[in-house]
Design a protein around this motif. Structure first.
Motif, PDB file in Angstrom:
ATOM      1  N   THR A   1       0.877  -1.183   0.000  1.00 47.97           N
ATOM      2  CA  THR A   1       0.000   0.000   0.000  1.00 47.97           C
ATOM      3  C   THR A   1       0.914   1.234   0.000  1.00 47.97           C
ATOM      4  O   THR A   1       1.782   1.392   0.853  1.00 47.97           O
ATOM      5  CB  THR A   1      -0.908   0.014   1.246  1.00 47.97           C
ATOM      6  OG1 THR A   1      -1.723  -1.161   1.274  1.00 47.97           O
ATOM      7  CG2 THR A   1      -1.781   1.264   1.247  1.00 47.97           C
ATOM      8  N   LEU A   2       0.680   2.063  -0.994  1.00 46.26           N
ATOM      9  CA  LEU A   2       1.450   3.319  -1.065  1.00 46.26           C
ATOM     10  C   LEU A   2       0.644   4.419  -0.383  1.00 46.26           C
ATOM     11  O   LEU A   2      -0.407   4.813  -0.868  1.00 46.26           O
ATOM     12  CB  LEU A   2       1.706   3.693  -2.522  1.00 46.26           C
ATOM     13  CG  LEU A   2       2.529   2.688  -3.326  1.00 46.26           C
ATOM     14  CD1 LEU A   2       2.409   2.942  -4.818  1.00 46.26           C
ATOM     15  CD2 LEU A   2       3.999   2.771  -2.898  1.00 46.26           C
ATOM     16  N   ALA A   3       1.136   4.873   0.755  1.00 44.67           N
ATOM     17  CA  ALA A   3       0.446   5.943   1.480  1.00 44.67           C
ATOM     18  C   ALA A   3       1.206   7.242   1.211  1.00 44.67           C
ATOM     19  O   ALA A   3       2.342   7.413   1.645  1.00 44.67           O
ATOM     20  CB  ALA A   3       0.424   5.645   2.978  1.00 44.67           C
ATOM     21  N   ILE A   4       0.594   8.121   0.457  1.00 48.87           N
ATOM     22  CA  ILE A   4       1.296   9.322   0.027  1.00 48.87           C
ATOM     23  C   ILE A   4       0.676  10.548   0.659  1.00 48.87           C
ATOM     24  O   ILE A   4      -0.543  10.717   0.679  1.00 48.87           O
ATOM     25  CB  ILE A   4       1.317   9.420  -1.510  1.00 48.87           C
ATOM     26  CG1 ILE A   4       2.182  10.620  -1.928  1.00 48.87           C
ATOM     27  CG2 ILE A   4      -0.058   9.465  -2.111  1.00 48.87           C
ATOM     28  CD1 ILE A   4       2.558  10.594  -3.389  1.00 48.87           C
ATOM     29  N   ASP A   5       1.523  11.350   1.180  1.00 47.50           N
ATOM     30  CA  ASP A   5       1.108  12.577   1.877  1.00 47.50           C
ATOM     31  C   ASP A   5       0.774  13.636   0.833  1.00 47.50           C
ATOM     32  O   ASP A   5       1.614  14.002  -0.002  1.00 47.50           O
ATOM     33  CB  ASP A   5       2.263  13.057   2.777  1.00 47.50           C
ATOM     34  CG  ASP A   5       1.904  14.280   3.611  1.00 47.50           C
ATOM     35  OD1 ASP A   5       2.721  14.648   4.490  1.00 47.50           O
ATOM     36  OD2 ASP A   5       0.840  14.893   3.396  1.00 47.50           O
TER      37      ASP A   5
ATOM     38  N   GLN B   1       5.784  -7.124 -10.785  1.00 41.55           N
ATOM     39  CA  GLN B   1       6.098  -8.314  -9.974  1.00 41.55           C
ATOM     40  C   GLN B   1       4.845  -9.144  -9.686  1.00 41.55           C
ATOM     41  O   GLN B   1       4.923 -10.156  -8.989  1.00 41.55           O
ATOM     42  CB  GLN B   1       6.679  -7.883  -8.607  1.00 41.55           C
ATOM     43  CG  GLN B   1       8.068  -7.308  -8.669  1.00 41.55           C
ATOM     44  CD  GLN B   1       8.503  -6.795  -7.314  1.00 41.55           C
ATOM     45  OE1 GLN B   1       9.576  -6.223  -7.192  1.00 41.55           O
ATOM     46  NE2 GLN B   1       7.721  -6.975  -6.271  1.00 41.55           N
ATOM     47  N   GLN B   2       3.705  -8.624 -10.210  1.00 40.24           N
ATOM     48  CA  GLN B   2       2.407  -9.253  -9.940  1.00 40.24           C
ATOM     49  C   GLN B   2       2.067  -9.225  -8.454  1.00 40.24           C
ATOM     50  O   GLN B   2       1.394 -10.106  -7.925  1.00 40.24           O
ATOM     51  CB  GLN B   2       2.372 -10.712 -10.471  1.00 40.24           C
ATOM     52  CG  GLN B   2       2.560 -10.796 -11.978  1.00 40.24           C
ATOM     53  CD  GLN B   2       2.480 -12.195 -12.487  1.00 40.24           C
ATOM     54  OE1 GLN B   2       2.647 -13.181 -11.758  1.00 40.24           O
ATOM     55  NE2 GLN B   2       2.190 -12.333 -13.772  1.00 40.24           N
ATOM     56  N   ASP B   3       2.578  -8.129  -7.830  1.00 43.66           N
ATOM     57  CA  ASP B   3       2.216  -7.917  -6.426  1.00 43.66           C
ATOM     58  C   ASP B   3       1.134  -6.869  -6.391  1.00 43.66           C
ATOM     59  O   ASP B   3       1.238  -5.827  -7.052  1.00 43.66           O
ATOM     60  CB  ASP B   3       3.435  -7.427  -5.618  1.00 43.66           C
ATOM     61  CG  ASP B   3       4.440  -8.541  -5.405  1.00 43.66           C
ATOM     62  OD1 ASP B   3       5.670  -8.238  -5.377  1.00 43.66           O
ATOM     63  OD2 ASP B   3       4.013  -9.697  -5.244  1.00 43.66           O
ATOM     64  N   PRO B   4       0.115  -7.132  -5.625  1.00 42.83           N
ATOM     65  CA  PRO B   4      -0.953  -6.144  -5.540  1.00 42.83           C
ATOM     66  C   PRO B   4      -0.449  -4.862  -4.854  1.00 42.83           C
ATOM     67  O   PRO B   4       0.326  -4.903  -3.897  1.00 42.83           O
ATOM     68  CB  PRO B   4      -2.035  -6.831  -4.701  1.00 42.83           C
ATOM     69  CG  PRO B   4      -1.516  -8.136  -4.261  1.00 42.83           C
ATOM     70  CD  PRO B   4      -0.164  -8.336  -4.794  1.00 42.83           C
ATOM     71  N   VAL B   5      -0.927  -3.761  -5.396  1.00 43.35           N
ATOM     72  CA  VAL B   5      -0.537  -2.439  -4.868  1.00 43.35           C
ATOM     73  C   VAL B   5      -1.783  -1.626  -4.646  1.00 43.35           C
ATOM     74  O   VAL B   5      -2.648  -1.563  -5.513  1.00 43.35           O
ATOM     75  CB  VAL B   5       0.374  -1.693  -5.866  1.00 43.35           C
ATOM     76  CG1 VAL B   5       0.734  -0.315  -5.323  1.00 43.35           C
ATOM     77  CG2 VAL B   5       1.611  -2.500  -6.162  1.00 43.35           C
ATOM     78  N   GLY B   6      -1.844  -1.038  -3.490  1.00 39.80           N
ATOM     79  CA  GLY B   6      -2.941  -0.131  -3.212  1.00 39.80           C
ATOM     80  C   GLY B   6      -2.417   1.277  -3.002  1.00 39.80           C
ATOM     81  O   GLY B   6      -1.214   1.522  -2.990  1.00 39.80           O
ATOM     82  N   LEU B   7      -3.314   2.207  -2.891  1.00 36.83           N
ATOM     83  CA  LEU B   7      -2.923   3.616  -2.745  1.00 36.83           C
ATOM     84  C   LEU B   7      -3.773   4.265  -1.681  1.00 36.83           C
ATOM     85  O   LEU B   7      -4.977   4.043  -1.622  1.00 36.83           O
ATOM     86  CB  LEU B   7      -3.092   4.356  -4.071  1.00 36.83           C
ATOM     87  CG  LEU B   7      -2.724   5.860  -4.050  1.00 36.83           C
ATOM     88  CD1 LEU B   7      -1.220   6.022  -3.876  1.00 36.83           C
ATOM     89  CD2 LEU B   7      -3.202   6.537  -5.334  1.00 36.83           C
ATOM     90  N   ALA B   8      -3.125   5.082  -0.891  1.00 41.28           N
ATOM     91  CA  ALA B   8      -3.883   5.896   0.072  1.00 41.28           C
ATOM     92  C   ALA B   8      -3.323   7.307  -0.021  1.00 41.28           C
ATOM     93  O   ALA B   8      -2.160   7.536   0.296  1.00 41.28           O
ATOM     94  CB  ALA B   8      -3.729   5.332   1.485  1.00 41.28           C
ATOM     95  N   VAL B   9      -4.143   8.194  -0.513  1.00 42.46           N
ATOM     96  CA  VAL B   9      -3.766   9.614  -0.562  1.00 42.46           C
ATOM     97  C   VAL B   9      -4.373  10.281   0.644  1.00 42.46           C
ATOM     98  O   VAL B   9      -5.574  10.197   0.871  1.00 42.46           O
ATOM     99  CB  VAL B   9      -4.266  10.257  -1.869  1.00 42.46           C
ATOM    100  CG1 VAL B   9      -3.881  11.736  -1.900  1.00 42.46           C
ATOM    101  CG2 VAL B   9      -3.714   9.512  -3.076  1.00 42.46           C
ATOM    102  N   PHE B  10      -3.542  11.010   1.408  1.00 42.67           N
ATOM    103  CA  PHE B  10      -4.067  11.568   2.653  1.00 42.67           C
ATOM    104  C   PHE B  10      -3.514  12.965   2.892  1.00 42.67           C
ATOM    105  O   PHE B  10      -2.516  13.364   2.328  1.00 42.67           O
ATOM    106  CB  PHE B  10      -3.732  10.657   3.841  1.00 42.67           C
ATOM    107  CG  PHE B  10      -2.254  10.535   4.105  1.00 42.67           C
ATOM    108  CD1 PHE B  10      -1.496   9.530   3.467  1.00 42.67           C
ATOM    109  CD2 PHE B  10      -1.601  11.417   4.964  1.00 42.67           C
ATOM    110  CE1 PHE B  10      -0.141   9.427   3.712  1.00 42.67           C
ATOM    111  CE2 PHE B  10      -0.247  11.304   5.198  1.00 42.67           C
ATOM    112  CZ  PHE B  10       0.493  10.303   4.580  1.00 42.67           C
ATOM    113  N   ASP B  11      -4.198  13.644   3.757  1.00 41.44           N
ATOM    114  CA  ASP B  11      -3.662  14.871   4.325  1.00 41.44           C
ATOM    115  C   ASP B  11      -3.838  14.805   5.828  1.00 41.44           C
ATOM    116  O   ASP B  11      -3.124  14.058   6.483  1.00 41.44           O
ATOM    117  CB  ASP B  11      -4.265  16.131   3.687  1.00 41.44           C
ATOM    118  CG  ASP B  11      -5.763  16.015   3.461  1.00 41.44           C
ATOM    119  OD1 ASP B  11      -6.194  16.184   2.308  1.00 41.44           O
ATOM    120  OD2 ASP B  11      -6.461  15.722   4.447  1.00 41.44           O
ATOM    121  N   SER B  12      -4.867  15.401   6.319  1.00 43.29           N
ATOM    122  CA  SER B  12      -5.120  15.237   7.756  1.00 43.29           C
ATOM    123  C   SER B  12      -5.927  13.972   7.990  1.00 43.29           C
ATOM    124  O   SER B  12      -6.098  13.542   9.138  1.00 43.29           O
ATOM    125  CB  SER B  12      -5.863  16.455   8.318  1.00 43.29           C
ATOM    126  OG  SER B  12      -7.063  16.664   7.597  1.00 43.29           O
TER     127      SER B  12
END
Lengths: 740, 304
Positions: B86-90, B122-133
């Motif tokens: 999971t990519l959690a990006i600020d 790599q056939q690895d599942p990837v998720g995303l979480a875009v966040f601020d506060s």
């Protein structure tokens, strides 16, 4: 802080520039950029941690930069502090012997801008006195009397003591020879209490008086921790009209006889003198005299005349209107007017027939008098009646065709001439053997006769030639038409043997117009008198001259020129002591002088006159107010002396002699003309006189603006502070920058 | 939907091509798994259909779909591995700052895009979480190209704004992520660090592996300004007028300490901390990190 003054006060406006660093600091903060910033927390944290330190650094740098500007302009304004207290500490002064020399010579009375140089000198000297350290020793000297300081090596309880004394002084009429004055000052310096001596001269820097090199003195002072500073209080102006000379036109002043005077005026200004009135005082009685127009740079001679109706001491003075230098505008003359001249005529060939005697005609001429005065009292005697020592004390002795001169007669004649009487010798046939004259009167050149007699010549000569050159008794003949003298016919004249080198005191006044230019009239100055030798007869025996008008003029003028002159009236220069000799073996009492500088009569000093060995010694010291010599002590030679003649004017001496009675004498003391030359000496030329001694020359002539400020200069210490501050600012700024 | 190219930098991708991003526990799992092929001993889950292309394995043909549609489709399977990323990006306002070619968000988004591409390859599942506060947009992990497109699209749409509250976001994330996996946090960490550390602890408690990628700008590290500056809080109203040169040294020290403390805190928790500056070569830095990570994992495999 004491009395703080500045030499370059206008530069203090530069202190306003000290606000520039502050203005730059304030203006700089108006330009900034805006940045949207994320790590505010860390920004605030770092600001908080350094806020105090940074603030202090900034304030310190700002203060340093402001101080630099302030110090720079403070420094270039050249501040002066009083030598006492902080000023002395900053100026680095030790206990010092201060010697102040005030130039009070005549030229310091020169006025420009309403103030004289001497007044400026007084003000500056007073300022200097106020800058003295509390333990300094003080000596105050006037240049006119350096041997008698007004204050000598004293520790001033209050500067007012000295300033009052300075204010009480006034310019004199003297000439200052600086070499002489400073040699006296050098003695005071050597006697000072402290090793450090500061000599301060207040002078107008007129070149007169600075003629001598002072290298030796300068080197001595340079080696001896003596410093010299000169305050130039003189004005640049040199315009001046001066009365250079006032002199009598004749030697003898006789009652009833007009006496001529000549006043010489010099116009050294750049303006023509026109329509100006002067005042001629005859015994304090004024007469206005309109002066002729005198162009700028020119001189003029003004003829004056006065007739005195009474015998005795008289005085005249001539005064110009005041100008920039009033002290040189008046001169005095003291003179003794005589009732008559006593003339003894010794006739070697008398005759009972009128005008047949050798000197009858001469007696007639001399009996004419002078003007309306019966000036000459003529006594006629013969050589037979003349015994040595019986002539009395005549003013003039005339020998006419006296055959021979006995030793005692010659002695008397020589004594009288030596004592100031005049003598004229006319030759003639009776002088067949000149040997007695040669032996008794010539005495191998030691006697009063100008030259030994030779033989007479039978050569016929037409004309007389009067010698020109130095003023002489026959100068009046030079004023007449030469043809009058060419008419003189001489049939016989006596020849004389003049040595190849004319001895001193001997001269030929006139010559016969022959090929040999034989001397006609010779003069010998002998002692205080003179003897004229005429190589012809006094009558017409050898020449027709007595029938010529020129003969009368010649004889009369010669008689007046060589007759005894009364020296009871004398002249001198300001600063020269008055000395009046009293006849030998007299007792003197109540000897006083009325002098221009004093309100009341001053006592005269009684001194022993020169002894036979030629040395002068003091009979009493100092001058005594009343009876100077005890009655039972009768010194042989006495001189009445008064040393303080620094003021020009009339000095009237009076005393009582025993035997003799009351006596008076007048002296005219005149300003020294050398001080009227107002050319200035440049500071560099002055410094060059002093050898290795560094001389500080400070301008003290402020004109209407007042006097330049004085004090101890502290700019050197300020300069060191400035350098230190600059170094500090640079280092601190670099260090503070690195820290960040 | 066409893939957004903004955060898919071919140069960067080229630098990391051939590299892999593996979870540590994948390695361990594979080791403990003992001789299992990637396809054995793992539960395989159907992921999606795709149209048959000549050469595909016929065993994968979904005959049911053929029966319904008369068209040939093959099944694609999602291989269950130890790496669900999971990519959690600020995307808070602070990420908007940038003095170089990229601002921080762009830089972080490029890293995220690159990693997403890598993982999906790599056939690895990837998720995303875009966040601020708080989490603004969340994509559950998937290992398909479509997921990559979605991830890149979300990154492209995200506008850095609002304040940062990383700690609470991580707590929320910890609750929302059902399966253990790899959480890659991309942020400048200009937030309440204690709360952040609590969030990390929570994620670890839930069994997640974490990589912290801290993205900062050069200016934020060096404070290079020589003018007078009015600093305005990018996430607030505060303003501060200052002469940066006066306290530059102290500021740099504070930022160094901040980064060191974050690194130390992560290291103490066994969390990789990677500091990336926006003026750095992104591809090189990422490649360097992935190489180092592979070496480290390989060494552990050999030693165990």
């Amino acid at each position: 802080m004491g009395n703080l003054q500045f030499i370059n006060a206008p530069l203090l406006w530069g202190l306003l520039l000290a606000s520039v660093p502050i203005i730059i600091h304030l203006l700089y903060r108006r330009r900034f950029r805006r940045v949207d910033w994320a790590p505010m927390h860390y920004l605030k944290l770092s600001i908080q941690r350094n806020r105090r330190r940074v603030r202090l650094e900034q304030l310190l740098l700002l203060a340093t930069r402001v101080a630099l500007v302030l110090l720079l302009f403070f420094l270039v304004a050249r501040p002066l502090m009083q030598a006492a207290g902080l000023g002395g500490w900053l100026g680095g002064r030790s206990r010092t012997s201060q010697v102040l020399v005030l130039d009070d010579s005549l030229s310091t009375d020169y006025r420009q801008g309403g103030r004289s140089a001497f007044q400026r000198a007084q003000d500056l000297a007073a300022e200097v006195v106020r800058t003295l350290g509390p333990k300094d020793r003080f000596t105050l000297v006037l240049a006119s009397r350096p041997e008698e300081p007004l204050m000598r090596d004293v520790e001033l309880a209050s500067p007012d003591d000295a300033t009052r004394l300075i204010a009480a002084q006034s310019p004199k009429d003297t000439f200052t020879s600086w070499k002489t004055t400073l040699e006296e000052v050098a003695k005071l310096v050597e006697g000072s209490s402290y090793p450090i001596v500061e000599v301060t001269l207040f002078t107008d820097l007129r070149r007169a008086g600075w003629d001598d090199e002072l290298t030796e003195l300068g080197n001595r002072w340079s080696a001896g921790r003596v410093s010299l500073r000169v305050f130039d209080v003189g004005a640049q102006g040199q315009d001046n009209v001066s009365l250079d000379v006032l002199r009598p036109a004749q030697r003898l002043a006789l009652v009833g006889a007009p006496l001529g005077f000549v006043a010489e005026i010099r116009n050294d200004s750049n303006r023509e003198l026109s329509g100006v009135d002067a005042t001629f005082y005859v015994d304090d009685s004024p007469t206005v005299v309109r002066l002729p127009t005198i162009a700028a740079g020119e001189r003029a001679q003004i003829p004056l005349s006065a007739t005195f109706q009474e015998a005795g001491p008289h005085h005249v003075s001539f005064q110009l209107p005041d100008d920039e230098l009033p002290a040189d505008n008046r001169r005095w003359l003291a003179l003794n007017v005589r009732e008559q001249l006593t003339i003894v005529l010794i006739d070697g060939e008398p005759s009972s027939e009128p005008l047949e005697g050798e000197l009858d005609f001469l007696a007639l001429v001399l009996g004419l008098g002078v003007g309306e005065a019966e000036a000459f009292q003529v006594q006629l005697t013969t050589d037979a009646e003349w015994s040595g020592g019986g002539l009395g004390s005549p003013d003039l002795i005339v020998l006419g065709n006296v055959a021979s001169i006995a030793p005692e007669q010659a002695d008397e004649l020589a004594r009288l001439v030596e004592g100031g009487a005049g003598a004229m010798i006319f030759l003639g046939e009776q002088v067949a053997d000149p040997s007695s004259y040669n032996q008794s009167l010539y005495r191998g050149g030691e006697g009063p006769l100008p030259a030994p007699l030779d033989v007479w010549s039978e050569e016929e000569v037409n004309g007389l030639l009067v010698e020109q050159g130095e003023a002489g008794p026959l100068d009046a003949l030079l004023q007449i038409n030469p043809t009058e003298l060419e008419r003189i016919k001489v049939r016989r004249f006596y020849q004389v043997q003049l040595p190849d080198e004319t001895p001193p005191g001997v001269r030929v006044l006139a010559r016969w117009n022959n090929a040999a230019a034989s001397p006609a009239v010779l003069e010998r100055v002998y002692g205080r008198g003179r003897l004229l030798l005429w190589t012809v007869t006094a009558d017409r025996a050898w020449s027709d001259w007595p029938t010529e008008p020129s003969y009368v003029m010649a004889v009369l003028e010669a008689a007046k020129a060589i007759a005894r002159a009364d020296d009871t009236g004398q002249d001198g220069l300001a600063g020269d002591a008055i000395r009046r000799a009293v006849a030998e073996e007299r007792t003197v009492t109540d000897a006083v002088v009325e002098a221009p500088a004093f309100d009341s009569p001053q006592p005269l000093k009684l001194e022993a006159a020169e002894s036979a060995a030629g040395s002068a010694t003091e009979a009493t010291s100092p001058a005594l107010p009343q009876s100077a010599v005890p009655q039972n002590a009768v010194p042989k030679n006495i001189v009445l002396a008064f040393p303080d003649t620094r003021r020009a004017g009339l000095y009237e001496l009076s005393w009582k002699e025993s035997p003799g009675g009351p006596s008076v004498a007048a002296y005219a003391v005149n300003p020294d003309r050398r001080e009227t030359a107002l050319a200035r000496i440049e500071p560099e030329a002055l410094k060059a006189l002093w050898g290795s001694l560094p001389v500080e020359v400070i301008s003290g002539a402020g004109g209407e603006e007042g006097i330049a400020v004085r004090g101890v200069e502290i700019w050197r210490n300020l300069a060191l502070c400035l350098l230190g501050l600059m170094a500090f600012e640079a280092c601190f700024a670099t260090w503070a920058g690195r820290q960040r | 939907m066409a893939a957004s190219r903004k955060y898919s930098d071919p140069d960067v991708l080229a630098r990391v091509a051939g590299l892999s991003l593996r979870a540590r526990r994948v390695v361990e799992g594979s080791i403990s798994g003992l001789h299992k092929s990637p396809f054995h001993g793992f539960s395989v889950e159907f992921a999606e259909h795709r149209e048959y292309s000549p050469g595909d394995d016929l065993r994968r043909l979904d005959w049911r779909v053929f029966g319904r549609t008369d068209r040939y489709y093959v099944k694609q399977y999602e291989q269950e591995s130890n790496l669900r990323a999971t990519l959690a990006i600020d995307a808070s306002a602070s990420m908007r700052y940038g003095s170089a070619a990229y601002n921080k968000f762009d830089y972080a988004a490029t890293v995220a895009g690159t990693l997403a591409t890598l993982l999906i390859e790599q056939q690895d599942p990837v998720g995303l979480a875009v966040f601020d506060s708080q989490p603004r947009r969340v994509l559950p992990p998937a290992a398909t190209q479509a997921q990559l497109v979605r991830i890149l699209g979300e990154l492209d749409d995200a506008q850095p704004d609002r304040q940062t509250s990383l700690g609470s976001v991580l707590l929320t994330l910890a609750e929302s992520l059902k399966q253990r996996g790899l959480v890659i946090i991309l942020s400048d960490l200009l937030t309440d660090l204690e709360a952040f550390y609590d969030g990390l602890a929570r994620l670890q408690y839930r069994g997640h592996e974490i990589i912290v990628v801290q993205v900062l700008d050069r200016d934020e590290m060096e404070l290079p300004f020589n003018d007078l500056v009015l600093f305005r809080d990018i996430e607030g109203d505060e303003e501060l007028f200052a002469e940066p040169w006066v306290f530059r040294k102290a500021y740099r020290a504070a930022m160094e300490q901040f980064v060191s403390e974050a690194r130390a805190a992560c290291g103490a928790r066994g969390i990789d901390h990677l500091l990336m500056r926006t003026d750095e070569d992104l591809g090189g830095a990422l490649s360097h990190y992935l190489h180092a990570r592979e070496r480290m994992l390989h060494l552990r495999h050999r030693n165990s």
